[in-house]
Design an enzyme around this catalytic site. Structure first.
Site, short mmCIF file in Angstrom:
data_model
loop_
_atom_site.label_atom_id
_atom_site.label_comp_id
_atom_site.label_asym_id
_atom_site.label_seq_id
_atom_site.Cartn_x
_atom_site.Cartn_y
_atom_site.Cartn_z
CB SER A 169 -0.90 0.02 1.24
OG SER A 169 -1.71 1.17 1.26
NE ARG A 199 -3.44 -7.43 -3.54
CZ ARG A 199 -4.67 -7.81 -3.95
NH1 ARG A 199 -5.08 -7.51 -5.18
NH2 ARG A 199 -5.48 -8.46 -3.14
CB THR A 206 -5.25 1.17 5.91
OG1 THR A 206 -4.42 0.97 4.76
CG2 THR A 206 -4.81 0.25 7.03
CB CYS A 266 1.02 -8.81 -16.58
SG CYS A 266 1.94 -9.74 -15.32
CB CYS A 276 1.96 -14.59 -10.41
SG CYS A 276 0.40 -13.81 -9.97
CB CYS A 304 -0.96 -7.25 -9.07
SG CYS A 304 -1.14 -7.54 -10.85
CB CYS A 338 -4.21 -11.23 -15.50
SG CYS A 338 -4.05 -12.28 -14.03
#
Length: 667
Positions: free
Chosen positions: A180, A425, A461, A612, A636, A639, A642
């Site tokens: 984050s 992310r 958050t 990606c 990978c 995130c 895709c």
């Protein structure tokens, strides 16, 4: 971090209820083989990236001076000693190849365990998997999940109750998959753990300045800052959740990292009763390897889903029970956040400095912006957020981020510095209009799985944590007072979450028609109407439908990385500490294997090779020189871009083996 991968039996499956204290487990004598990642050498997978390499920058420490990993190691070692585990090193993981041997079956439904504390455990022959039962099972050890776990245990203390609470986390350790910005608003933490300052929470850098820039290619123009970050902190969220993990453990919560929830368990009435972790030791071709272990069933009287944005279990639940339709909610909209943490020169560092930008490098039809936060220890977090409803299939968010760092207003800050970590992310941007009905038979959805991000604040958050706390209070009411879980929904609507998101509801859809109209409408919303508009704007097309065909768009040429400020994907991926077992079935699945070559490539110029941020998807020529899609699943970052952006929704993101994925420590 130790990883209990599974508990298997040569006999029939056994189901046992666990109390809230690890010292009161009841187990038979077990033969077990374990191995530790801490002593395993760094190896490489087929992609050439180191395996089992985790960045140890500023690890979160507990009040007694131990890291969270060390605390879990001590607790787990005690747990192992109670049930007769013996440690054997092999391949960098903690494997449990347990054989239940000396149990005496008494009657049709009970096993008597020689030497156990309680001497009794329930027995089930309905499955070939081990089953562990709790009062509450929480999927995801992020801010929402841990807040729920902590609040539940607090209420047990307040009310003199005893509820067993389990948190299962797919990351190799708590915080490993957490990424984050993060300018942290402590409102929810103040409610949950009022003494957090005295308890050494990793929150110390207060916001010292707050700037808002509009970027052109060569200039930065200051705009009135719409953010009110007074009293907020610049933090690493991955470090904060590690600390929260220690707080939860101290209250008796059982946390199991390295467990990937892959299957939803239902009873005969279609009520959710638990989850199952995926099988371990399955080869890429589907065959069982020598270390094969069946998954574990984790059953709870109440299930709380806190998987984060686009959680795979949560998405299935929302579709099965029509939770969006139940509230008449709109589809969710998303953005992709790409971030690096740098260590810069001392004379350039200004702890607490916060800068947000709009404009370049993105075009005026693409919503997004960048952030630049000065943390402690000469660290700076820099990132770019790109809304996934962008139209041009040639746009590459990763490359746009690399361009950003060369802007004349940013480049001097980074020069002479070095990158510590990289990650990416997706995040929810749908806000108030896209919140689904969060209660389903057997449980509830909390945090970013439901989507409580406040877009104009660029914060989620605090709302995620508060939602977890409200769900915990509703859960306690169900289990101890005979109430209905619908009270969670009622509490949400009467909370400051609801008020905050309602006032912010028109900011994101204001940008559907471009940057300039968006700035105008959002300015009126913020400075004049103050969120009290008599109307609610709607979102445009779902993100995957917003992508135009390639013939209607212009290709984008990106400069080559210089290796100083901008980098190629393999270099960045190495900095994310990403690791997956290479020989396992791909967790990125094509619903129709023909679509990439027959639709995505000719119509959209293969957008999966660009959206990606980890180069998972590549088009390579085969022996006939025909381009074919290659999926490098071991790269990978989890995130979920895709799963969201594929034009035909042909890619399904599923969980890999538990413990796989990035290994964030300062993100």
């Amino acid at each position: 971090m130790l990883r209990l991968l599974s508990i298997s039996s040569k006999s029939k499956s056994n189901s046992f209820r666990r109390s809230s204290s690890i010292s009161s487990y009841s187990f038979p004598h077990l033969e077990t083989h374990l191995c530790s990642p801490t002593n395993s050498p760094i190896s490489s997978n087929s992609s050439g990236f180191p395996s089992n390499q985790f960045n140890s920058i500023n690890p979160a420490k507990t009040p007694d001076g131990y890291s969270f990993s060390h605390r879990f190691d001590r607790n787990f070692s005690y747990f192992c000693s109670k049930i007769g585990f013996c440690k054997v090193s092999s391949s960098g993981y903690w494997l449990n190849c347990a054989n239940l041997r000396t149990c005496e079956r008494k009657g049709s439904g009970v096993l008597r365990v020689p030497g156990s504390v309680s001497g009794m455990r329930s027995f089930s022959s309905e499955s070939d998997r081990e089953s562990m039962e709790y009062d509450v099972v929480i999927v995801g050890a992020g801010p929402a999940g841990l807040s729920a776990a902590i609040r539940l245990k607090q209420m047990c203390i307040e009310k003199g109750a005893d509820l067993s609470v389990c948190v299962v986390e797919k990351g190799a350790e708590v915080g490993a998959h957490i990424l984050s910005g993060n300018v942290f608003e402590p409102r929810a933490l103040d409610e949950l753990l009022p003494q957090w300052k005295q308890e050494e929470a990793p929150i110390s850098v207060t916001v010292s300045s707050d700037k808002f820039w509009f970027l052109t290619k060569n200039r930065a123009f200051s705009l009135p800052c719409p953010f009110d970050n007074k009293g907020n902190y610049v933090i690493s969220l991955s470090q904060l959740v590690r600390w929260m993990g220690t707080k939860a453990e101290e209250l008796g919560v059982e946390i199991y990292p390295g467990f990937a929830a892959s299957e939803i368990l239902y009873d005969a009435k279609d009520t959710v009763i638990g989850i199952a972790t995926n099988d371990m030791g399955v080869a890429k071709d589907g065959s069982k390897k020598e270390i094969f272990q069946r998954g574990v069933e984790l059953k709870g009287r109440i299930m709380l889903l806190a998987e984060g944005c686009r959680g795979s279990i949560s998405e299935k639940i929302m579709k099965k029970y029509n939770l969006r339709e139940k509230r008449h909610a709109q589809h969710q909209t998303y953005a992709l956040g790409i971030k690096e943490v740098w260590e810069i020169e001392e004379d350039k560092h200004n702890p607490g400095s916060v800068i947000h930008t709009l404009g370049w490098p993105l075009d005026q039809k693409t919503y997004g912006g960048s952030f630049l936060y000065h943390l402690q220890d000469r660290q700076v977090a820099i990132g770019l957020v790109v809304a996934l409803n962008y139209q041009n299939p040639f746009l590459n968010p990763y490359e746009e981020f690399q361009k950003l760092k060369h802007h004349p207003a940013i480049k001097p800050l980074l020069e002479g510095g070095s990158v510590l970590q990289y990650g990416a992310r997706t995040l929810n941007e749908g806000g108030f209009q896209s919140i689904p009905y969060p209660v389903f038979p057997g449980g509830a959805i909390i945090g970013c799985s439901a989507g409580f991000l406040n877009v104009p604040k660029i914060k989620g958050t605090h709302t995620a944590m508060k939602s977890g706390m409200l769900a915990a209070e509703a859960t306690f009411g169900v289990l101890q007072e005979g109430l209905n879980l619908e009270t969670y929904w009622d509490a949400l609507q009467n909370s400051w979450i609801w008020e905050e998101l309602y006032r912010a509801r028109n900011y994101r859809p204001a940008f559907e028609h471009g940057l300039v109209p968006g700035l105008a409408i959002s300015g009126v919303e913020h400075y004049i109407l103050k969120g009290r508009s008599p109307f609610t704007l709607k979102h445009g097309k779902p993100d995957h439908e917003a992508t135009k065909v390639a013939r209607l768009c212009s290709p984008i040429q990106y400069p080559k990385p210089d290796g100083v400020l901008s980098f190629d994907v393999p270099t960045s991926l190495h900095r994310s500490n990403t690791n997956h077992e290479h020989d396992q079935p791909a967790h990125l699945r094509l619903r129709d294997p023909k679509i990439p070559e027959q639709v995505n490539l000719p119509d959209y110029a293969g957008p999966e090779s660009r959206y990606c941020p980890a180069r998972v998807y590549e088009y390579n020529p085969d022996e006939k020189s025909q381009l074919k899609l290659q999926i490098n699943a071991q790269n990978c970052l989890h995130c979920k871009a895709c799963d969201i952006k594929d034009p035909k929704q042909n890619i399904e993101w599923t969980v890999p083996e538990g413990g796989g994925g990035p290994g964030y420590s300062v993100m």
